[in-house]
Design a protein around this motif. Structure first.
Motif, PDB file in Angstrom:
ATOM      1  N   ILE A 132      -5.484  -5.199   2.824  1.00 13.34           N
ATOM      2  CA  ILE A 132      -5.605  -3.782   2.446  1.00 13.34           C
ATOM      3  C   ILE A 132      -6.640  -3.488   1.363  1.00 13.34           C
ATOM      4  CG2 ILE A 132      -4.428  -1.649   1.810  1.00 13.34           C
ATOM      5  CD1 ILE A 132      -1.866  -2.755   2.989  1.00 13.34           C
ATOM      6  N   ASP A 146       1.519  -4.599   1.935  1.00 15.08           N
ATOM      7  CA  ASP A 146       0.948  -5.864   2.416  1.00 15.08           C
ATOM      8  C   ASP A 146       1.860  -6.530   3.444  1.00 15.08           C
ATOM      9  OD1 ASP A 146      -1.149  -5.441   0.742  1.00 15.08           O
ATOM     10  OD2 ASP A 146      -0.539  -6.909  -0.754  1.00 15.08           O
ATOM     11  N   TYR A 168       1.660  -4.826   6.677  1.00 12.84           N
ATOM     12  CA  TYR A 168       0.391  -5.194   7.301  1.00 12.84           C
ATOM     13  C   TYR A 168       0.535  -6.533   8.019  1.00 12.84           C
ATOM     14  CZ  TYR A 168      -4.691  -5.978   7.531  1.00 12.84           C
ATOM     15  OH  TYR A 168      -5.972  -6.194   7.941  1.00 12.84           O
ATOM     16  N   THR A 199      -8.831  -3.243   7.147  1.00 12.26           N
ATOM     17  CA  THR A 199      -7.786  -2.223   7.128  1.00 12.26           C
ATOM     18  C   THR A 199      -8.316  -0.902   7.679  1.00 12.26           C
ATOM     19  OG1 THR A 199      -6.917  -3.323   5.188  1.00 12.26           O
ATOM     20  CG2 THR A 199      -6.062  -1.125   5.635  1.00 12.26           C
ATOM     21  N   PHE A 215      -2.208   0.756  12.265  1.00 14.21           N
ATOM     22  CA  PHE A 215      -1.569   0.539  10.975  1.00 14.21           C
ATOM     23  C   PHE A 215      -1.414   1.885  10.280  1.00 14.21           C
ATOM     24  CE2 PHE A 215      -1.701  -0.400   6.397  1.00 14.21           C
ATOM     25  CZ  PHE A 215      -0.605  -1.233   6.320  1.00 14.21           C
ATOM     26  N   PRO A 216      -0.298   2.169   9.599  1.00 18.27           N
ATOM     27  CA  PRO A 216       0.846   1.282   9.389  1.00 18.27           C
ATOM     28  C   PRO A 216       1.795   1.257  10.581  1.00 18.27           C
ATOM     29  CG  PRO A 216       1.271   3.347   8.282  1.00 18.27           C
ATOM     30  CD  PRO A 216      -0.103   3.460   8.900  1.00 18.27           C
TER      31      PRO A 216
END
Ligand SMILES: [Zn+2]
Ligand SMILES: [Zn+2]
Length: 464
Positions: free
Chosen positions: A196, A256, A259, A300, A309-310
């Motif tokens: 990220i 994180d 992720y 990211t 994402f997310p």
């Protein structure tokens, strides 16, 4: 005369507060809360060792409470100036300081009830929600990499620290009587390669440097190995029919982990994941993350643009109300529950520990630093029985510590960052670490770079 006083965040990982005094100005860098250690909480109530209205400017490296948590107290006690921080930090403080005030109010209420029963008087919270809200109007967003004059003869520049969203290193220049010196505050330095946020910026030169040392005597595993280790811990627990409990700072670690779970799920390495983010703070923090693409690394940005994402492959539930949170307690297997606080000192994580810690099919995965004196540290250190809500709970779940997911650089990371100085600092102050760790790291740095290193004591003042 230029002086630097170490108010907190020395020989400890909490309470970061440093004061620069010149003939014409006083600048405070961070104003953090002491946490965990028994007398830590008491230290928050002691008067500041300076007069708050005398401070000209406050510079905030990042939003973590151990760096920002006493800002409401500073304002309550008469500071009227600005608190400068990056825009992402300003947004995160908006939720974190209110959350902190909420915890203060609740703890004071609890303490008061207990005291009244024993015939003593009530206690006041360190600050309340209204005071925290008032303090937010003083926090002002600035850009990274731009020179700012914050007081006469004092210029500063914020640089990316790669630790959490919006986190910074602060460069500060003081001009006085024909000389100019530069002091660098590392803030909390990120672990290169974590998802990220961008990696920490290298700094070219400084006359004096304050460097954090949280993991100054430890080596993290590489990111790939770390992710493998994490995947294995999750897979085994789910196979045993237990739940995975992850105590996590709402800001930083939680995003994180999401992720990584997302990545593992996309790659087919973990399937049918049922993930709960049981923290209103983490939910709000995740929203704020999405508002600050300027802080993201390339990978990211790409995932977000593809809608991966997310949200993505795992089933992800953000629980808001206490009822929704309690409903998770009824789930016996297959859940991955991420909740705050990261060191298990407060918050909903304590309920999840109560319901899962005693079950050997479950696991607790620690992904962040556990300070001395915290419940998290007791569990990591192998306690067989812990106390929660006045009840004894057996520790039978499997306990994993995955250091490589930490938001802090390890020894090699810190040494690498130091090696990029083209002009070595004249003196390096080693801060933000437990005492033995800071002392050991100071020695390592001295031997490698042949510079003067020093581990200051709380409240110590030095001339620069
Ligand atoms: Zn931090
Ligand atoms: Zn910190």
């Amino acid at each position: 005369m230029i002086k630097l006083q170490f108010i907190g965040g020395v020989r400890s990982v909490t309470g970061s507060t440093y004061l620069i005094k010149t003939d014409t100005a006083k600048i405070l860098i961070d104003c953090g809360m002491f946490q965990g250690i028994h007398d830590g909480e008491r230290r928050n109530y002691l008067p500041f060792p300076f007069n708050p209205p005398d401070i000209d400017a406050v510079l905030l490296t990042h939003s973590h409470i151990d760096h920002s948590g006493l800002i409401p107290k500073l304002i309550k006690e008469g500071y009227r100036g600005k608190v400068l921080a990056t825009k992402a930090t300003v947004d995160l403080c908006g939720i974190m300081l209110l959350d902190s005030a909420h915890i203060q109010e609740r703890d004071a209420e609890w303490e008061t009830r207990k005291r009244l029963r024993s015939g003593k008087g009530p206690v006041q919270p360190l600050y309340n929600i209204a005071e925290a809200a008032e303090s937010l109007s003083h926090i002002q967003g600035v850009d990274c990499d731009v020179m700012l004059e914050v007081a006469p003869n004092i210029e500063v520049r914020f640089r990316d620290a790669g630790h959490i969203l919006g986190s910074t290193i602060i460069e500060l220049w003081v001009r006085e009587k024909g000389r100019k010196i530069k002091i660098v505050f590392s803030g909390d330095l990120g672990h290169r390669g974590i998802p990220i946020v961008k990696d920490p910026t290298y700094i070219d030169e400084a006359n004096y440097l304050l460097i954090e040392s949280t993991y100054g005597n430890r080596q993290h595993k590489g990111i790939k190995e770390t992710i493998d280790e994490f995947a294995e811990a999750v897979r085994e627990t789910l196979k045993r029919g237990g739940n995975v409990i992850i105590p996590s700072f709402a800001v930083g670690r939680t995003q994180d982990i999401l992720y990584i779970l997302n990545q593992l799920s996309r790659e087919g390495r973990l399937n049918h994941l049922n993930v709960f983010i049981d923290s209103p703070l983490a939910t709000n923090a995740t929203r704020i993350f999405l508002k600050h693409p300027e802080c993201f690394d390339k990978e990211t940005l790409e995932l977000i643009s593809k809608g991966q994402f997310p949200k993505g492959a795992p089933i992800l539930k953000f629980t808001e109300t206490p009822e929704e949170s309690m409903a998770i307690n009824r789930i016996k297997s297959g859940a991955i529950i991420i909740a705050a606080s990261g060191m298990c000192e407060a918050g909903r994580i304590r309920h999840h520990l109560k319901h899962n810690l005693w079950r050997e099919e479950c696991s607790i995965i620690f992904v962040g630093f556990q300070a001395q004196g915290t419940l998290g540290r007791q569990i990591v250190d192998g306690a067989k029985i812990i106390k929660l809500f006045g009840e004894e709970i057996a520790v039978r779940a499997k306990v994993y510590t995955i250091g490589g997911l930490s938001a802090h650089a390890d020894r090699a990371g810190l040494m690498d960052w130091l090696s990029h100085f083209k002009t070595r600092p004249k003196r390096i102050f080693v801060v933000h670490g437990e005492e033995e760790t800071s002392l050991e790291f100071a020695k390592t740095v001295h031997e490698k770079f042949l510079v003067d290193t020093y581990v200051p004591k709380p409240l110590e003042e030095v001339k620069l």
